[in-house]
Design a protein around this motif. Sequence first.
Motif, PDB file in Angstrom:
ATOM      1  N   LEU B  51       0.824  -1.223   0.000  1.00  0.00           N
ATOM      2  CA  LEU B  51       0.000   0.000   0.000  1.00  0.00           C
ATOM      3  C   LEU B  51       0.855   1.269   0.000  1.00  0.00           C
ATOM      4  N   SER B  52       1.879   1.293   0.851  1.00  0.00           N
ATOM      5  CA  SER B  52       2.718   2.501   0.909  1.00  0.00           C
ATOM      6  C   SER B  52       3.464   2.698  -0.419  1.00  0.00           C
ATOM      7  N   GLY B  53       3.760   1.608  -1.103  1.00  0.00           N
ATOM      8  CA  GLY B  53       4.416   1.700  -2.412  1.00  0.00           C
ATOM      9  C   GLY B  53       3.530   2.394  -3.440  1.00  0.00           C
ATOM     10  N   TYR B  54       2.233   2.061  -3.417  1.00  0.00           N
ATOM     11  CA  TYR B  54       1.294   2.736  -4.338  1.00  0.00           C
ATOM     12  C   TYR B  54       1.224   4.230  -4.017  1.00  0.00           C
ATOM     13  N   THR B 108     -15.831 -15.188 -26.742  1.00  0.00           N
ATOM     14  CA  THR B 108     -14.619 -14.901 -25.969  1.00  0.00           C
ATOM     15  C   THR B 108     -14.301 -13.412 -26.063  1.00  0.00           C
ATOM     16  N   GLY B 109     -13.525 -12.912 -25.080  1.00  0.00           N
ATOM     17  CA  GLY B 109     -13.063 -11.528 -25.103  1.00  0.00           C
ATOM     18  C   GLY B 109     -11.624 -11.466 -24.636  1.00  0.00           C
ATOM     19  N   TRP B 110     -10.793 -10.648 -25.305  1.00  0.00           N
ATOM     20  CA  TRP B 110      -9.353 -10.582 -25.044  1.00  0.00           C
ATOM     21  C   TRP B 110      -8.930  -9.130 -25.038  1.00  0.00           C
ATOM     22  N   VAL B 111      -8.356  -8.696 -23.923  1.00  0.00           N
ATOM     23  CA  VAL B 111      -8.052  -7.277 -23.756  1.00  0.00           C
ATOM     24  C   VAL B 111      -6.593  -7.106 -23.343  1.00  0.00           C
ATOM     25  N   SER B 112      -5.861  -6.340 -24.137  1.00  0.00           N
ATOM     26  CA  SER B 112      -4.475  -6.020 -23.809  1.00  0.00           C
ATOM     27  C   SER B 112      -4.441  -4.563 -23.344  1.00  0.00           C
ATOM     28  N   VAL B 113      -3.687  -4.306 -22.279  1.00  0.00           N
ATOM     29  CA  VAL B 113      -3.745  -3.007 -21.598  1.00  0.00           C
ATOM     30  C   VAL B 113      -2.362  -2.353 -21.565  1.00  0.00           C
ATOM     31  N   CYS B 114      -2.297  -1.075 -21.930  1.00  0.00           N
ATOM     32  CA  CYS B 114      -1.061  -0.309 -21.755  1.00  0.00           C
ATOM     33  C   CYS B 114      -1.303   0.803 -20.745  1.00  0.00           C
ATOM     34  N   ASN B 115      -0.202   1.492 -20.387  1.00  0.00           N
ATOM     35  CA  ASN B 115      -0.296   2.680 -19.533  1.00  0.00           C
ATOM     36  C   ASN B 115      -0.987   2.374 -18.207  1.00  0.00           C
ATOM     37  N   SER B 116      -0.600   1.251 -17.593  1.00  0.00           N
ATOM     38  CA  SER B 116      -1.154   0.886 -16.298  1.00  0.00           C
ATOM     39  C   SER B 116      -0.025   0.766 -15.284  1.00  0.00           C
ATOM     40  N   ASN B 117      -0.377   0.297 -14.098  1.00  0.00           N
ATOM     41  CA  ASN B 117       0.577   0.091 -13.015  1.00  0.00           C
ATOM     42  C   ASN B 117       0.298  -1.257 -12.356  1.00  0.00           C
ATOM     43  N   HIS B 118       1.081  -1.575 -11.337  1.00  0.00           N
ATOM     44  CA  HIS B 118       0.966  -2.865 -10.636  1.00  0.00           C
ATOM     45  C   HIS B 118      -0.497  -3.172 -10.281  1.00  0.00           C
ATOM     46  N   PHE B 119      -0.969  -4.377 -10.618  1.00  0.00           N
ATOM     47  CA  PHE B 119      -2.402  -4.672 -10.475  1.00  0.00           C
ATOM     48  C   PHE B 119      -2.758  -5.612  -9.329  1.00  0.00           C
ATOM     49  N   GLY B 120      -1.816  -5.826  -8.379  1.00  0.00           N
ATOM     50  CA  GLY B 120      -2.108  -6.745  -7.275  1.00  0.00           C
ATOM     51  C   GLY B 120      -1.918  -8.181  -7.720  1.00  0.00           C
ATOM     52  N   ILE B 121      -2.802  -9.095  -7.261  1.00  0.00           N
ATOM     53  CA  ILE B 121      -2.657 -10.501  -7.673  1.00  0.00           C
ATOM     54  C   ILE B 121      -3.485 -10.773  -8.929  1.00  0.00           C
ATOM     55  N   ALA B 122      -2.860 -11.513  -9.854  1.00  0.00           N
ATOM     56  CA  ALA B 122      -3.518 -11.833 -11.124  1.00  0.00           C
ATOM     57  C   ALA B 122      -4.791 -12.651 -10.899  1.00  0.00           C
ATOM     58  N   GLY B 123      -4.748 -13.534  -9.909  1.00  0.00           N
ATOM     59  CA  GLY B 123      -5.866 -14.445  -9.672  1.00  0.00           C
ATOM     60  C   GLY B 123      -7.185 -13.727  -9.414  1.00  0.00           C
ATOM     61  N   TYR B 255       8.013  -2.829 -22.485  1.00  0.00           N
ATOM     62  CA  TYR B 255       8.223  -4.273 -22.339  1.00  0.00           C
ATOM     63  C   TYR B 255       9.653  -4.617 -21.906  1.00  0.00           C
ATOM     64  N   GLY B 256       9.827  -5.904 -21.573  1.00  0.00           N
ATOM     65  CA  GLY B 256      11.152  -6.440 -21.268  1.00  0.00           C
ATOM     66  C   GLY B 256      11.881  -5.609 -20.225  1.00  0.00           C
ATOM     67  N   PRO B 257      13.158  -5.299 -20.489  1.00  0.00           N
ATOM     68  CA  PRO B 257      13.951  -4.570 -19.489  1.00  0.00           C
ATOM     69  C   PRO B 257      13.486  -3.139 -19.286  1.00  0.00           C
ATOM     70  N   TRP B 258      12.582  -2.661 -20.151  1.00  0.00           N
ATOM     71  CA  TRP B 258      12.078  -1.293 -20.046  1.00  0.00           C
ATOM     72  C   TRP B 258      10.790  -1.179 -19.224  1.00  0.00           C
ATOM     73  N   ALA B 259      10.308  -2.266 -18.676  1.00  0.00           N
ATOM     74  CA  ALA B 259       9.076  -2.190 -17.869  1.00  0.00           C
ATOM     75  C   ALA B 259       9.321  -1.272 -16.674  1.00  0.00           C
ATOM     76  N   PRO B 260       8.352  -0.405 -16.356  1.00  0.00           N
ATOM     77  CA  PRO B 260       8.574   0.542 -15.259  1.00  0.00           C
ATOM     78  C   PRO B 260       8.704  -0.175 -13.916  1.00  0.00           C
ATOM     79  N   PRO B 261       9.641   0.256 -13.073  1.00  0.00           N
ATOM     80  CA  PRO B 261       9.846  -0.383 -11.766  1.00  0.00           C
ATOM     81  C   PRO B 261       8.740  -0.008 -10.777  1.00  0.00           C
ATOM     82  N   PHE B 262       8.451  -0.920  -9.841  1.00  0.00           N
ATOM     83  CA  PHE B 262       7.436  -0.624  -8.813  1.00  0.00           C
ATOM     84  C   PHE B 262       7.942   0.372  -7.770  1.00  0.00           C
ATOM     85  N   PRO B 263       9.177   0.231  -7.275  1.00  0.00           N
ATOM     86  CA  PRO B 263       9.590   1.197  -6.237  1.00  0.00           C
ATOM     87  C   PRO B 263       9.755   2.593  -6.842  1.00  0.00           C
TER      88      PRO B 263
END
Lengths: 359, 359
Positions: B51-54, B108-123, B255-263
Amino acid sequence: MDTIFSYQSLYNFTYSVFKHIGCSDTDATTATKSLLAADVRGIDSHGVARLSGYVRLWEAGRINSNPDIHIKHETPSTAVVDGGAGLGLVVAPHAMQIAIDKAANVGTGWVSVCNSNHFGIAGYHAMMALPYDMIGIAMTNASALVAPTFSIERMLGTNPIAVAIPAGNEAPFVADMATTTAANGKLEILQRKNAEAPLGWVQTKEGAPSTNASALKTGGALLPLGSDREHGSHKGYALGSIVDIFSAVLSGASYGPWAPPFPAYVPMPENMPGKGLGHFFGAMRIDAFRTADEFKQHIDNWLRRFRNAKPAEGHGKVLVPGDPEREMEAIRMKEGIPVVESVVNDLQAVAAKFNIEFR
Amino acid sequence: MDTIFSYQSLYNFTYSVFKHIGCSDTDATTATKSLLAADVRGIDSHGVARLSGYVRLWEAGRINSNPDIHIKHETPSTAVVDGGAGLGLVVAPHAMQIAIDKAANVGTGWVSVCNSNHFGIAGYHAMMALPYDMIGIAMTNASALVAPTFSIERMLGTNPIAVAIPAGNEAPFVADMATTTAANGKLEILQRKNAEAPLGWVQTKEGAPSTNASALKTGGALLPLGSDREHGSHKGYALGSIVDIFSAVLSGASYGPWAPPFPAYVPMPENMPGKGLGHFFGAMRIDAFRTADEFKQHIDNWLRRFRNAKPAEGHGKVLVPGDPEREMEAIRMKEGIPVVESVVNDLQAVAAKFNIEFR
């Protein structure tokens, strides 16, 4: 000693065998191309090495060489296909084409298949999507050789997943992998050499870690990707389960420990809950997400960045999934395909049975 | 010493924090439910511990608490969503709902998302599909901590995949896994205890196998599921790559090594090729394949058969993916959620900053 065959000579022989078991010209062509894709890409366990096995399944009445492949149910983006007990080598490309056609119409296509048989290598079917600027996905269940984490029972097949992603100027990304630590074909190679397997590939009948490459012959089991709980085997088990459910529970095929065995001499499981083996295919049109040009520019950048990642000492370069198989294909199409003696003998027996030439 | 909090008290506090950073009532509710799903399911690294990270990402201007989440491009079965630099905890459920709505229309529906941040648990996001009798799929890329096979460079995140499959009378199948041998949260637990990691989880800066749980702090890397080449690490590397490409290359995220860091204190990578973090969601209507009743009868049979597989000695039972988390949820909703001292201190600092009550 291996014997070297040209692609063309293996093609002619394989085509002729499929014709002799009653396939149409079209189906024999499709089946031959599907099967030999394994040999040219270096996945020797899934190519001509299995040809006599398909013949025996046909002799046992488990493969229909003139199958009625048909759609049982569909929506704009999905279908369930009944493979008519046909060769998986024929049913799979048929079903993948339905997925591609649906993707052309509504962006993506997803096809679950029942009443099929072994389909060769998953990667071949996934790669069918590439010329259409689509991502291709293929998976299949298989006869149970794998024990879930914490279990000593064989409940899942090596259940492979393949994903093919088109690129621009770079060679495409093609992952094709069993969801086990090692494919069964790798164990068979060690058995022939009387060599030990690394710890983490198999367990004994009692569930103990083992280096015995023949552990499966004495009631042991293959291990899911991850090998043990501490190294994530529950993830490999989950992946194999997802493949089983998408391929067989969604379609009405026979799942889990009830999946039909490949060797014709192994009796079918009792109380099978569905029809035959199951597969699952997907196709996603790139431009259903962003323009193909834009995507290709970025996937090329992705591929170059990963191929140029800093290698660890002793490694010349970092590979992208599909690189080793593509390099093997280039060599084998030029220099020929080595076939081990036992497989050559096996193919000669098939040749004698149908009175056709094999050389 | 852990402190035990009721779900309701963590809910009230978390909601209040999201309100204080400017979220609407609806978004604060969505974000709180997404975040706390981790704590109740026992994935302590992804809940209130973050939470404090967000909050710090919001302070650094990397999270917009009033995002313009919108569809950039779509077809009947697909969409690309721009998350407006919002909380992934809000963007993800929004995008998953689009996938579900598309599945209701065309299967079926398939959605790819850009310009987001950490989303918690995928499940949590995958499970949104269950009440609709749909299979749900969720994945995300993440900041680079993982070295490809044969490499010493951090190129991929722990890139999780979640798949939720509805059942009838049995509890559903819910797989939710990092594509690494061990999640980073497990290493952090060992670091706190000053304990060693099992071989196969991390490597040193030079690419050598290591049991140092802090290897990442000295330039080392997490290892893909499979640990080393002999045990299939190229498969874990392929899976992490597929997640990266579906989530970020398809959508236009970084993508890849360019993904934005969480901290928030880690500088953003230079020359980022896309916008923010990427996610990928899928929903498949069961009755786009076979009737939901038929499917449920068979998936119940599947689940019972696997839960009753013969256990190895020393193991009481065989688990199905999702069982441990569901059992944990039942306990924690009744007995409360233990929070470690360092996280309690962290949350108290957040409480002081916003002058809100935390107890």
